[in-house]
Design a protein around this motif. Structure first.
Motif, PDB file in Angstrom:
ATOM      1  N   PRO A  76       0.729  -1.212   0.022  1.00 29.92           N
ATOM      2  CA  PRO A  76      -0.310   0.078   0.068  1.00 29.92           C
ATOM      3  C   PRO A  76       0.882   1.168  -0.022  1.00 29.92           C
ATOM      4  N   THR A  77       0.508   2.348  -0.529  1.00 29.04           N
ATOM      5  CA  THR A  77       1.107   3.571  -0.763  1.00 29.04           C
ATOM      6  C   THR A  77       0.284   4.548   0.282  1.00 29.04           C
ATOM      7  N   VAL A  78       1.111   5.267   1.242  1.00 31.00           N
ATOM      8  CA  VAL A  78       0.691   6.079   2.168  1.00 31.00           C
ATOM      9  C   VAL A  78       1.140   7.632   1.902  1.00 31.00           C
ATOM     10  N   LEU A  79       0.115   8.438   1.858  1.00 30.87           N
ATOM     11  CA  LEU A  79       0.401   9.949   1.865  1.00 30.87           C
ATOM     12  C   LEU A  79       0.057  10.339   2.986  1.00 30.87           C
ATOM     13  N   VAL A  80       1.130  11.060   3.751  1.00 31.19           N
ATOM     14  CA  VAL A  80       1.259  12.017   5.032  1.00 31.19           C
ATOM     15  C   VAL A  80       1.418  13.532   4.563  1.00 31.19           C
ATOM     16  N   THR A  81       0.593  14.367   5.080  1.00 30.13           N
ATOM     17  CA  THR A  81       0.695  15.912   4.814  1.00 30.13           C
ATOM     18  C   THR A  81       0.829  16.347   6.116  1.00 30.13           C
ATOM     19  N   GLY A  82       1.303  17.490   6.143  1.00 31.92           N
ATOM     20  CA  GLY A  82       1.305  18.387   7.367  1.00 31.92           C
ATOM     21  C   GLY A  82       1.636  19.748   6.986  1.00 31.92           C
ATOM     22  N   GLY A  83       1.040  20.701   7.866  1.00 37.42           N
ATOM     23  CA  GLY A  83       1.279  22.190   7.503  1.00 37.42           C
ATOM     24  C   GLY A  83       0.663  22.529   6.175  1.00 37.42           C
ATOM     25  N   VAL A  84      -0.430  22.166   5.823  1.00 36.99           N
ATOM     26  CA  VAL A  84      -1.419  22.523   4.963  1.00 36.99           C
ATOM     27  C   VAL A  84      -1.711  24.184   5.643  1.00 36.99           C
ATOM     28  N   HIS A  85      -2.273  24.117   6.929  1.00 34.84           N
ATOM     29  CA  HIS A  85      -2.179  25.430   7.581  1.00 34.84           C
ATOM     30  C   HIS A  85      -0.948  25.609   8.201  1.00 34.84           C
ATOM     31  N   GLY A  86      -0.320  26.496   7.959  1.00 37.39           N
ATOM     32  CA  GLY A  86       0.936  26.587   8.366  1.00 37.39           C
ATOM     33  C   GLY A  86       1.155  26.946  10.134  1.00 37.39           C
ATOM     34  N   TYR A  87       0.329  27.615  10.450  1.00 30.65           N
ATOM     35  CA  TYR A  87       0.244  27.772  11.860  1.00 30.65           C
ATOM     36  C   TYR A  87      -0.129  26.756  12.844  1.00 30.65           C
ATOM     37  N   GLU A  88      -0.460  25.427  12.140  1.00 33.34           N
ATOM     38  CA  GLU A  88      -0.774  24.120  13.007  1.00 33.34           C
ATOM     39  C   GLU A  88       0.478  23.587  13.077  1.00 33.34           C
ATOM     40  N   THR A  89       1.274  24.103  14.237  1.00 33.19           N
ATOM     41  CA  THR A  89       2.690  23.417  14.405  1.00 33.19           C
ATOM     42  C   THR A  89       2.779  21.980  14.674  1.00 33.19           C
ATOM     43  N   SER A  90       1.820  21.345  15.452  1.00 33.58           N
ATOM     44  CA  SER A  90       2.118  19.971  15.854  1.00 33.58           C
ATOM     45  C   SER A  90       1.967  18.936  14.349  1.00 33.58           C
ATOM     46  N   GLY A  91       1.217  19.358  13.433  1.00 32.97           N
ATOM     47  CA  GLY A  91       1.302  18.618  12.073  1.00 32.97           C
ATOM     48  C   GLY A  91       2.515  18.718  11.337  1.00 32.97           C
ATOM     49  N   VAL A  92       3.254  19.731  11.417  1.00 38.64           N
ATOM     50  CA  VAL A  92       4.482  19.974  10.781  1.00 38.64           C
ATOM     51  C   VAL A  92       5.587  18.895  11.628  1.00 38.64           C
ATOM     52  N   GLN A  93       5.594  19.452  12.905  1.00 32.62           N
ATOM     53  CA  GLN A  93       6.497  18.822  13.789  1.00 32.62           C
ATOM     54  C   GLN A  93       6.148  17.193  13.944  1.00 32.62           C
ATOM     55  N   GLY A  94       5.124  16.882  14.109  1.00 29.53           N
ATOM     56  CA  GLY A  94       4.704  15.448  14.236  1.00 29.53           C
ATOM     57  C   GLY A  94       5.191  14.681  12.911  1.00 29.53           C
ATOM     58  N   ASN A 127       0.253  31.482  10.148  1.00 31.68           N
ATOM     59  CA  ASN A 127      -0.939  31.920   9.336  1.00 31.68           C
ATOM     60  C   ASN A 127      -1.699  30.888   8.668  1.00 31.68           C
ATOM     61  N   ARG A 128      -2.927  30.832   8.634  1.00 32.38           N
ATOM     62  CA  ARG A 128      -3.742  29.863   7.952  1.00 32.38           C
ATOM     63  C   ARG A 128      -3.908  29.961   6.596  1.00 32.38           C
ATOM     64  N   TRP A 129      -3.768  31.360   6.031  1.00 29.86           N
ATOM     65  CA  TRP A 129      -3.728  31.657   4.648  1.00 29.86           C
ATOM     66  C   TRP A 129      -2.206  31.623   4.172  1.00 29.86           C
ATOM     67  N   ASN A 130      -2.493  31.965   2.907  1.00 26.22           N
ATOM     68  CA  ASN A 130      -0.992  32.265   2.090  1.00 26.22           C
ATOM     69  C   ASN A 130      -1.088  33.681   1.796  1.00 26.22           C
ATOM     70  N   PRO A 131      -0.106  34.370   1.231  1.00 27.71           N
ATOM     71  CA  PRO A 131       0.059  35.755   1.014  1.00 27.71           C
ATOM     72  C   PRO A 131      -0.973  36.389   0.108  1.00 27.71           C
ATOM     73  N   LEU A 132      -1.639  35.427  -0.507  1.00 29.86           N
ATOM     74  CA  LEU A 132      -2.730  35.939  -1.355  1.00 29.86           C
ATOM     75  C   LEU A 132      -4.175  35.993  -0.845  1.00 29.86           C
ATOM     76  N   ALA A 133      -4.043  35.777   0.475  1.00 33.39           N
ATOM     77  CA  ALA A 133      -5.231  35.631   1.546  1.00 33.39           C
ATOM     78  C   ALA A 133      -6.266  34.366   0.880  1.00 33.39           C
ATOM     79  N   LEU A 134      -5.534  33.437   0.452  1.00 36.90           N
ATOM     80  CA  LEU A 134      -6.268  32.235   0.111  1.00 36.90           C
ATOM     81  C   LEU A 134      -5.820  31.233   1.200  1.00 36.90           C
ATOM     82  N   ASP A 135      -6.922  30.341   1.114  1.00 36.20           N
ATOM     83  CA  ASP A 135      -6.625  28.906   2.460  1.00 36.20           C
ATOM     84  C   ASP A 135      -5.897  28.032   1.280  1.00 36.20           C
ATOM     85  N   PRO A 136      -5.033  27.500   1.461  1.00 35.71           N
ATOM     86  CA  PRO A 136      -4.680  26.294   0.860  1.00 35.71           C
ATOM     87  C   PRO A 136      -5.481  25.142   1.067  1.00 35.71           C
TER      88      PRO A 136
END
Length: 303
Positions: A76-94, A127-136
């Motif tokens: 099986p192939t597994v995709l893990v993504t973190g920091g889609v919202h950059g301010y959500e720290t534990s997603g990145v550090q986890g 931030n939740r948004w990117n510089p364009l005020a878009l939510d990734p």
């Protein structure tokens, strides 16, 4: 309820308001030091793949994924993504801790694509948004205009692997009510209706294919690390009905969420509450790891 300081109530933002919002953002932490420097230089069996860079500053914001070097079609192939919202720290550090401490132990059972920080500008500016005020996390479609989301889509297209499991690592924070939901309402010219911030961990499954047993396996894994969010007085979490203990559903594809970017059978979005008096930052990181490993163990037993 206080009026957001940018814009006119009832009127969506134009370019002037978006530029004013952008001018108020500032760098608060280092993507290079806190994310890039924590990636391994070499990792047997994996490529540290630079899959792009953000156009706001390509040198400052390279984008990285840790990818199985020679994928095995029998796994099986597994995709893990973190920091889609950059301010959500534990997603990145986890995600980074999973890469460095746990990924090798699963390398013989799965193919992996791990993207630890989808939105590095958002990470640096908290931030939740990117510089364009878009939510990734509302932009996972081609042509959305959000380079964070579009470059992940291109990465997955280029790798051309059938994804079996996708876990997207997020947080729900007190700033959702104090800043980000009011900003969203102001940007779109609508009334802001705050929600109750749940104290604890919960999951967001896919409405069309919730896979409740998979979700519950993750909940039980996380329960060993931190507490699970209870329903509010209306039997809901962030306005959505519970479908199982600590589990709600969103239509991920209709909302262009990161969790809808693939056709994986097993999909979930984690939500950790870092502002809880009962959870430390490291506990939040460990909850993200427990969510990943709980999902992996379920898929390994049932795929």
């Amino acid at each position: 309820m206080r009026q957001y300081p940018i814009g006119t109530p009832g009127q969506p933002w134009g370019e002037q308001e978006k530029q004013l919002w952008l001018e108020q953002q500032s760098i608060k932490r280092s993507y290079q030091q806190e994310v890039v420097n924590k990636l391994p230089d070499k990792f047997a069996g994996f490529d540290i793949l630079k899959y792009g860079a953000l156009p706001y500053d390509k040198a400052r914001y390279p984008l990285y994924a840790v990818v199985t070097s020679s994928p095995d079609a029998g796994r099986p192939t597994v995709l893990v993504t973190g920091g889609v919202h950059g301010y959500e720290t534990s997603g990145v550090q986890g995600a980074l801790q999973f890469i460095n401490q746990h990924l090798a132990s699963y390398a013989n059972h799965f193919n992996f694509i791990v993207v630890p920080c989808v939105s590095p500008w958002g990470y640096e500016t908290i931030n939740r948004w990117n510089p364009l005020a878009l939510d990734p996390n509302r932009s996972f479609r081609k042509g959305s205009g959000a380079p964070e989301s579009e470059q992940v889509i291109t990465l997955l297209d280029d790798l051309a692997l059938k994804i079996d499991m996708h876990i997207d690592l997020h947080e729900t924070t007190d700033t959702d009510n104090s800043e980000f939901r009011p900003a969203l309402a102001a940007r779109d010219g609508v009334f802001n209706d705050n929600w109750n911030i749940p104290d604890g961990f919960y999951l967001v499954a896919n409405t069309s294919n919730p896979q409740i047993a998979f979700q519950q396996a993750i909940i039980e894994s996380v329960r060993q690390v931190t507490h699970i969010a209870p329903a509010d007085e209306n039997g809901k979490i962030i306005g959505a009905d519970l479908v199982s203990d600590g589990v709600i559903c969103y239509d991920k594809k209709a909302l262009f969420l990161c969790g809808g970017v693939t056709d994986a059978k097993y999909v979930t979005t984690t939500e950790v509450y870092p502002d809880s008096p009962s959870a430390s930052p490291e506990q939040c990181n460990q909850a993200q790891i427990a969510a990943i490993t709980g999902g992996l163990e379920y898929v390994r037993a049932n795929a």
